[in-house]
Write an enzyme that holds these catalytic residues in place. Structure first.
Site, PDB file in Angstrom:
ATOM      1  N   ILE A 188     -25.360 -28.075 -41.503  1.00 47.09           N
ATOM      2  CA  ILE A 188     -24.207 -28.114 -42.416  1.00 47.09           C
ATOM      3  C   ILE A 188     -23.133 -29.061 -41.884  1.00 47.09           C
ATOM      4  O   ILE A 188     -22.574 -29.884 -42.625  1.00 47.09           O
ATOM      5  CB  ILE A 188     -23.638 -26.693 -42.639  1.00 47.09           C
TER       6      ILE A 188
ATOM      7  N   THR B 285     -16.463 -21.751 -43.345  1.00 44.14           N
ATOM      8  CA  THR B 285     -17.549 -21.338 -44.245  1.00 44.14           C
ATOM      9  C   THR B 285     -18.708 -20.781 -43.424  1.00 44.14           C
ATOM     10  O   THR B 285     -19.811 -20.649 -43.934  1.00 44.14           O
ATOM     11  CB  THR B 285     -18.072 -22.522 -45.094  1.00 44.14           C
ATOM     12  N   SER B 286     -18.457 -20.486 -42.120  1.00 47.07           N
ATOM     13  CA  SER B 286     -19.589 -20.041 -41.283  1.00 47.07           C
ATOM     14  C   SER B 286     -19.732 -18.524 -41.350  1.00 47.07           C
ATOM     15  O   SER B 286     -20.445 -18.003 -42.214  1.00 47.07           O
ATOM     16  CB  SER B 286     -19.440 -20.555 -39.849  1.00 47.07           C
ATOM     17  N   ARG B 287     -19.050 -17.799 -40.482  1.00 49.22           N
ATOM     18  CA  ARG B 287     -19.021 -16.342 -40.531  1.00 49.22           C
ATOM     19  C   ARG B 287     -17.610 -15.895 -40.185  1.00 49.22           C
ATOM     20  O   ARG B 287     -16.957 -16.486 -39.316  1.00 49.22           O
ATOM     21  CB  ARG B 287     -20.014 -15.719 -39.532  1.00 49.22           C
TER      22      ARG B 287
ATOM     23  N   ASP C 251     -14.256 -19.072 -46.779  1.00 53.16           N
ATOM     24  CA  ASP C 251     -15.282 -18.492 -47.646  1.00 53.16           C
ATOM     25  C   ASP C 251     -15.802 -17.189 -47.054  1.00 53.16           C
ATOM     26  O   ASP C 251     -16.520 -16.456 -47.719  1.00 53.16           O
ATOM     27  CB  ASP C 251     -16.449 -19.483 -47.814  1.00 53.16           C
TER      28      ASP C 251
ATOM     29  N   GLU D 214     -15.966  -8.583 -44.054  1.00 54.33           N
ATOM     30  CA  GLU D 214     -15.928  -8.809 -45.504  1.00 54.33           C
ATOM     31  C   GLU D 214     -16.749  -7.762 -46.256  1.00 54.33           C
ATOM     32  O   GLU D 214     -16.460  -7.454 -47.412  1.00 54.33           O
ATOM     33  CB  GLU D 214     -16.386 -10.232 -45.863  1.00 54.33           C
TER      34      GLU D 214
ATOM     35  N   HIS E  16     -17.537 -15.447 -50.073  1.00 56.73           N
ATOM     36  CA  HIS E  16     -18.823 -15.817 -49.427  1.00 56.73           C
ATOM     37  C   HIS E  16     -19.760 -16.426 -50.477  1.00 56.73           C
ATOM     38  O   HIS E  16     -20.864 -15.943 -50.724  1.00 56.73           O
ATOM     39  CB  HIS E  16     -19.479 -14.600 -48.758  1.00 56.73           C
TER      40      HIS E  16
ATOM     41  N   ALA F 264     -20.254 -19.975 -50.687  1.00 58.86           N
ATOM     42  CA  ALA F 264     -20.530 -21.390 -50.402  1.00 58.86           C
ATOM     43  C   ALA F 264     -21.982 -21.770 -50.686  1.00 58.86           C
ATOM     44  O   ALA F 264     -22.280 -22.900 -51.038  1.00 58.86           O
ATOM     45  CB  ALA F 264     -20.175 -21.708 -48.950  1.00 58.86           C
ATOM     46  N   PHE F 265     -22.872 -20.819 -50.540  1.00 60.95           N
ATOM     47  CA  PHE F 265     -24.311 -21.101 -50.728  1.00 60.95           C
ATOM     48  C   PHE F 265     -24.698 -21.148 -52.206  1.00 60.95           C
ATOM     49  O   PHE F 265     -25.801 -21.569 -52.543  1.00 60.95           O
ATOM     50  CB  PHE F 265     -25.124 -19.958 -50.077  1.00 60.95           C
TER      51      PHE F 265
HETATM   52  P1  NAD Z   1     -27.407 -24.953 -37.481  1.00 62.89           P
HETATM   53  O1  NAD Z   1     -28.132 -24.018 -36.580  1.00 62.89           O
HETATM   54  O2  NAD Z   1     -28.149 -26.094 -38.087  1.00 62.89           O
HETATM   55  O3  NAD Z   1     -26.148 -25.556 -36.704  1.00 62.89           O
HETATM   56  C1  NAD Z   1     -25.302 -24.799 -35.902  1.00 62.89           C
HETATM   57  C2  NAD Z   1     -24.725 -25.709 -34.819  1.00 62.89           C
HETATM   58  O4  NAD Z   1     -23.775 -24.941 -34.077  1.00 62.89           O
HETATM   59  C3  NAD Z   1     -25.766 -26.213 -33.827  1.00 62.89           C
HETATM   60  O5  NAD Z   1     -25.663 -27.618 -33.678  1.00 62.89           O
HETATM   61  C4  NAD Z   1     -25.431 -25.481 -32.532  1.00 62.89           C
HETATM   62  O6  NAD Z   1     -25.717 -26.245 -31.369  1.00 62.89           O
HETATM   63  C5  NAD Z   1     -23.941 -25.269 -32.703  1.00 62.89           C
HETATM   64  N1  NAD Z   1     -23.417 -24.178 -31.883  1.00 62.89           N
HETATM   65  C6  NAD Z   1     -23.975 -22.979 -31.608  1.00 62.89           C
HETATM   66  N2  NAD Z   1     -23.167 -22.251 -30.810  1.00 62.89           N
HETATM   67  C7  NAD Z   1     -22.051 -23.008 -30.599  1.00 62.89           C
HETATM   68  C8  NAD Z   1     -20.851 -22.808 -29.871  1.00 62.89           C
HETATM   69  N3  NAD Z   1     -20.630 -21.673 -29.185  1.00 62.89           N
HETATM   70  N4  NAD Z   1     -19.945 -23.790 -29.864  1.00 62.89           N
HETATM   71  C9  NAD Z   1     -20.158 -24.961 -30.541  1.00 62.89           C
HETATM   72  N5  NAD Z   1     -21.297 -25.213 -31.238  1.00 62.89           N
HETATM   73  C10 NAD Z   1     -22.215 -24.248 -31.266  1.00 62.89           C
HETATM   74  O7  NAD Z   1     -26.739 -24.028 -38.595  1.00 62.89           O
HETATM   75  P2  NAD Z   1     -26.273 -24.480 -40.056  1.00 62.89           P
HETATM   76  O8  NAD Z   1     -27.435 -24.496 -40.988  1.00 62.89           O
HETATM   77  O9  NAD Z   1     -25.433 -25.696 -39.947  1.00 62.89           O
HETATM   78  O10 NAD Z   1     -25.379 -23.198 -40.467  1.00 62.89           O
HETATM   79  C11 NAD Z   1     -24.241 -22.832 -39.704  1.00 62.89           C
HETATM   80  C12 NAD Z   1     -23.779 -21.456 -40.124  1.00 62.89           C
HETATM   81  O11 NAD Z   1     -23.248 -21.504 -41.442  1.00 62.89           O
HETATM   82  C13 NAD Z   1     -24.922 -20.408 -40.259  1.00 62.89           C
HETATM   83  O12 NAD Z   1     -25.272 -19.839 -39.011  1.00 62.89           O
HETATM   84  C14 NAD Z   1     -24.333 -19.393 -41.197  1.00 62.89           C
HETATM   85  O13 NAD Z   1     -23.687 -18.373 -40.468  1.00 62.89           O
HETATM   86  C15 NAD Z   1     -23.298 -20.201 -41.983  1.00 62.89           C
HETATM   87  N6  NAD Z   1     -23.667 -20.287 -43.404  1.00 62.89           N
HETATM   88  C16 NAD Z   1     -22.759 -19.842 -44.322  1.00 62.89           C
HETATM   89  C17 NAD Z   1     -23.069 -19.900 -45.672  1.00 62.89           C
HETATM   90  C18 NAD Z   1     -22.085 -19.436 -46.726  1.00 62.89           C
HETATM   91  O14 NAD Z   1     -22.469 -19.195 -47.873  1.00 62.89           O
HETATM   92  N7  NAD Z   1     -20.799 -19.336 -46.400  1.00 62.89           N
HETATM   93  C19 NAD Z   1     -24.312 -20.386 -46.080  1.00 62.89           C
HETATM   94  C20 NAD Z   1     -25.199 -20.850 -45.120  1.00 62.89           C
HETATM   95  C21 NAD Z   1     -24.868 -20.786 -43.777  1.00 62.89           C
END
Ligand code: NAD
Length: 342
Positions: free
Chosen positions: A156, A234-236, A260, A265, A305, A307-308
């Protein structure tokens, strides 16, 4: 094989039924619209496979109720709603959807950012509520020339960087595993966490929720952010310490936030149920209160939540879910989540 899907909409039921039939796999399918948690376990918990989404809470207590369970398929990238240790103890595999919406989630991050930077939400409300076309309170700021700090440059984060390049933003990033090829390809630079905090006009978070990322943005780190900076998450939810964020927004240290995801939540969606469960923890109560304060702040946008949630992304999720299930049934499991011991 008996498979139970939780939290599926009627059109998803039709889509999955057709795709599984087309795959040639013989399986009994059951669809339950609600989520799965300890208070909502179906009578027929004798299935081999369950498929859930992020609203389900698959802890040890839930897992123990499914005596034949062999595979959990989560229709999401993140799997922090599943107790992996409990799964490993029982020999239950977990499969996820590693990629379906990297552009989708990055687009939502930019939707939040643009809403804030151009006060779209305020202009929209003003016209609907007062019919007023006065722009005195609607001045925003350009993205061009601003520095975007990307925390997490995985699937992402990479798309967020591409989009930022399109806006002529300067991009800096922090990742525990820097991707040097990506850095060259997309013309951004990796910096230390503290440098990204201090130098970014906008920070967008794209790390998974792990023990190490719990409250990664806390009082100390938020204080290191540039005064007036914006935070997009938009992560967690629990990657950001809610109370610290509220303080920073109320004091004016941060200019705004686009969220998001919120800490706790799940609870905010059903507060009555939370209260009835009894003896809520002090931290949870404080977080819920802080969430309400956040939602009411004028410089904060909260989305549920979502974004997806595009048509294309959901179809990609369902296609991968079918691959996860049929791969397992055919003896070639795919997209398995790694356990700690592996
Ligand atoms: P990904 O695994 O491709 O990328 C995550 C990146 O974070 C990796 O490059 C990893 O090295 C890095 N990372 C891990 N721990 C770290 C830390 N402590 N400090 C810095 N960097 C760190 O994951 P992605 O597909 O890009 O998705 C990221 C997150 O987005 C998912 O884990 C999920 O929780 C969230 N997400 C949210 C939605 C939504 O609807 N809001 C939808 C999909 C995913």
């Amino acid at each position: 094989m008996k498979i139970v899907f939780f939290g599926t909409k009627p059109w998803e039921k039709d889509y999955l039924t057709l795709k599984i039939k087309d795959s040639g796999v013989e399986a009994g399918l059951e669809f339950i619209e609600g989520t799965l948690n300890k208070d909502n376990i179906p009578q027929s918990a004798d299935c081999d496979i369950i498929s859930v989404f992020v609203g389900s809470e698959i802890n040890r207590e839930v897992i123990d109720k499914f005596s034949n369970l062999k595979l959990i398929v989560t229709r999401s990238t993140g799997y922090d709603h599943i107790d992996l240790v409990a799964c490993e103890d029982r020999g239950i595999l977990v499969a996820s959807v590693p990629s379906y919406g990297e552009n989708t989630v990055a687009e939502h991050a930019f939707a939040l950012l643009l809403c804030l930077s151009r006060k779209i939400y305020l202009g929209y409300e003003q016209i609907r509520e007062n019919g007023s076309f006065n722009v005195d309170n609607l001045q925003g700021f350009d993205l061009k020339g601003k520095t975007l700090g990307v925390i997490g440059t995985g699937r992402i984060g990479k798309h967020a960087i591409k989009m930022a390049n399109g806006f002529d933003m300067k991009v800096i990033a922090y990742d525990t595993y820097p991707n040097k090829e990506l850095e060259k390809e997309l013309c951004f630079t990796y910096h230390s966490f503290n440098e990204v905090l201090a130098e970014s006009d906008v920070i967008t978070i794209h790390v998974p929720y792990l023990k190490e990322t719990h409250h990664l943005l806390n009082e100390e780190s938020i204080n290191k952010m540039k005064p007036g900076a914006y935070l997009i998450n938009t992560s967690r939810g629990a990657v950001v310490e809610t109370e610290a964020l509220v303080k920073a927004l109320e004091s004016g240290h941060l200019g705004g936030a686009g969220l998001d995801v919120l800490e706790e939540e799940g609870v905010i969606k059903d507060e009555l149920e939370f209260v009835l469960r009894g003896h809520p923890k002090e931290h949870d109560l404080k977080t819920i209160l802080s969430n309400h304060v956040l939602i009411d702040l004028p410089n904060v946008i909260v989305t549920p939540h979502n974004a997806f949630n595009t048509k294309e992304a959901i179809e990609r999720i369902l296609d991968t879910t079918v691959e996860d299930i049929t791969g397992f049934i055919k003896g070639k499991p795919v997209n398995l989540v790694k356990f700690k011991s592996e």
